[in-house]
Design an enzyme around this catalytic site. Structure first.
Site, short mmCIF file in Angstrom:
data_model
loop_
_atom_site.label_atom_id
_atom_site.label_comp_id
_atom_site.label_asym_id
_atom_site.label_seq_id
_atom_site.Cartn_x
_atom_site.Cartn_y
_atom_site.Cartn_z
N GLU A 104 27.86 15.50 57.77
CA GLU A 104 26.94 14.72 58.60
C GLU A 104 27.24 13.26 58.37
O GLU A 104 27.39 12.85 57.22
CB GLU A 104 25.47 14.94 58.16
N ASN B 64 27.92 4.58 61.64
CA ASN B 64 28.90 4.38 60.56
C ASN B 64 30.31 4.49 61.15
O ASN B 64 31.03 5.47 60.94
CB ASN B 64 28.66 5.39 59.44
N TYR C 172 37.21 9.96 59.34
CA TYR C 172 37.11 11.41 59.53
C TYR C 172 37.93 11.84 60.75
O TYR C 172 38.64 12.85 60.71
CB TYR C 172 35.65 11.84 59.71
C1 LIG Z 1 33.96 5.55 54.17
C2 LIG Z 1 34.68 5.15 52.88
C3 LIG Z 1 34.55 6.25 51.84
C4 LIG Z 1 36.17 4.94 53.22
O1 LIG Z 1 36.88 4.58 52.05
P1 LIG Z 1 38.04 3.48 52.06
O2 LIG Z 1 38.78 3.60 50.79
O3 LIG Z 1 37.48 2.15 52.40
O4 LIG Z 1 38.94 4.01 53.28
P2 LIG Z 1 40.47 3.71 53.63
O5 LIG Z 1 40.89 2.38 53.06
O6 LIG Z 1 41.30 4.89 53.25
O7 LIG Z 1 40.43 3.72 55.22
C5 LIG Z 1 39.59 2.87 55.92
C6 LIG Z 1 39.90 3.03 57.40
O8 LIG Z 1 38.80 2.48 58.13
C7 LIG Z 1 39.29 1.45 59.00
N1 LIG Z 1 38.20 0.49 59.09
C8 LIG Z 1 37.84 -0.47 58.23
N2 LIG Z 1 36.74 -1.12 58.69
C9 LIG Z 1 36.43 -0.53 59.87
C10 LIG Z 1 35.40 -0.74 60.84
N3 LIG Z 1 34.48 -1.69 60.66
N4 LIG Z 1 35.37 0.04 61.93
C11 LIG Z 1 36.30 1.02 62.11
N5 LIG Z 1 37.29 1.27 61.25
C12 LIG Z 1 37.35 0.51 60.13
C13 LIG Z 1 40.54 0.93 58.32
O9 LIG Z 1 41.39 0.31 59.24
C14 LIG Z 1 41.13 2.25 57.81
O10 LIG Z 1 41.70 2.98 58.88
P3 LIG Z 1 43.28 3.29 58.98
O11 LIG Z 1 43.61 4.12 57.78
O12 LIG Z 1 43.44 4.02 60.29
O13 LIG Z 1 43.96 1.95 58.94
C15 LIG Z 1 34.13 3.82 52.30
O14 LIG Z 1 34.21 2.83 53.28
C16 LIG Z 1 32.70 3.88 51.79
O15 LIG Z 1 32.45 4.19 50.63
N6 LIG Z 1 31.72 3.58 52.67
C17 LIG Z 1 30.30 3.57 52.29
C18 LIG Z 1 29.78 4.97 52.14
C19 LIG Z 1 29.96 5.80 53.40
O16 LIG Z 1 29.70 5.35 54.50
N7 LIG Z 1 30.43 7.05 53.21
C20 LIG Z 1 30.59 8.01 54.28
C21 LIG Z 1 29.30 8.72 54.47
S1 LIG Z 1 29.44 10.03 55.66
#
Ligand SMILES: CC(C)(COP(=O)(O)OP(=O)(O)OC[C@H]1O[C@@H](n2cnc3c(N)ncnc32)[C@H](O)[C@@H]1OP(=O)(O)O)[C@@H](O)C(=O)NCCC(=O)NCCS
Length: 142
Positions: free
Chosen positions: A102, A107, A114
């Site tokens: 979910e 987000n 995903y």
């Molecule tokens: C979601 C999360 C786990 C991703 O981890 P991360 O280490 O930052 O992810 P990555 O660096 O591997 O990848 C980030 C991707 O998002 C993209 N991205 C970054 N900011 C973005 C934005 N504002 N909108 C869309 N895409 C975005 C990046 O370009 C990258 O994509 P790519 O691999 O196609 O270039 C992290 O951001 C997080 O902890 N978020 C807060 C908690 C959360 O929302 N968890 C998910 C709950 S369902």
């Protein structure tokens, strides 16, 4: 390094609870291991310290992502992508048919990551997060 921890990894568990205090209270993870036979924690470590994790349930031939987080300072460095890639590898090894999760509709970053790994929106959960809709996403592997 990415590793699936067990209840014996006490230091990592304490570090995980300390690094994500908005998600875990003290001893939450040990209680979870004790009470839920399906729960797993895939943890990303840098020099032995936690920087991110996926908590998931492995329920026979299906998986569910419960929580997925990377510390703010380490975001956008592909740590989240590496964790998801490892999870997909485990899922394929274990012959998992599908993975669900979910996510909040607003987000966009999580939905982007995903989608990158084959998850598709399959349903909307109206007001799942107070006033914000949730999206049920699924990745079919078999
Ligand atoms: C979601 C999360 C786990 C991703 O981890 P991360 O280490 O930052 O992810 P990555 O660096 O591997 O990848 C980030 C991707 O998002 C993209 N991205 C970054 N900011 C973005 C934005 N504002 N909108 C869309 N895409 C975005 C990046 O370009 C990258 O994509 P790519 O691999 O196609 O270039 C992290 O951001 C997080 O902890 N978020 C807060 C908690 C959360 O929302 N968890 C998910 C709950 S369902």
């Amino acid at each position: 390094m990415i590793t699936n921890i067990t209840e014996n990894d006490i230091e990592i568990i304490e570090d995980l609870e300390n690094k994500f205090p908005n998600i875990f209270l003290k001893n939450d993870i040990l209680k979870d291991f004790k009470n839920n036979p399906y729960t797993k924690y895939l943890v990303y470590l840098i020099e032995g310290k936690v920087v991110g994790f996926i908590n998931y349930y492995m329920i026979y031939e299906r998986m569910e992502i419960v929580n997925f987080n990377v510390l703010d300072f380490f975001q956008n460095k592909k740590i989240g992508s590496s964790l998801l890639e490892e999870l997909l590898k485990i899922a394929k090894d274990k012959k998992v048919g599908n993975i669900t999760l979910e996510v909040r509709k607003d987000n966009v970053k999580a939905i982007h990551i995903y989608s990158k790994y084959g998850f598709k929106e399959v349903a909307i959960r109206k007001n799942y997060y107070n006033n914000t809709d949730g999206i049920l996403m699924e990745c079919e592997l078999m």
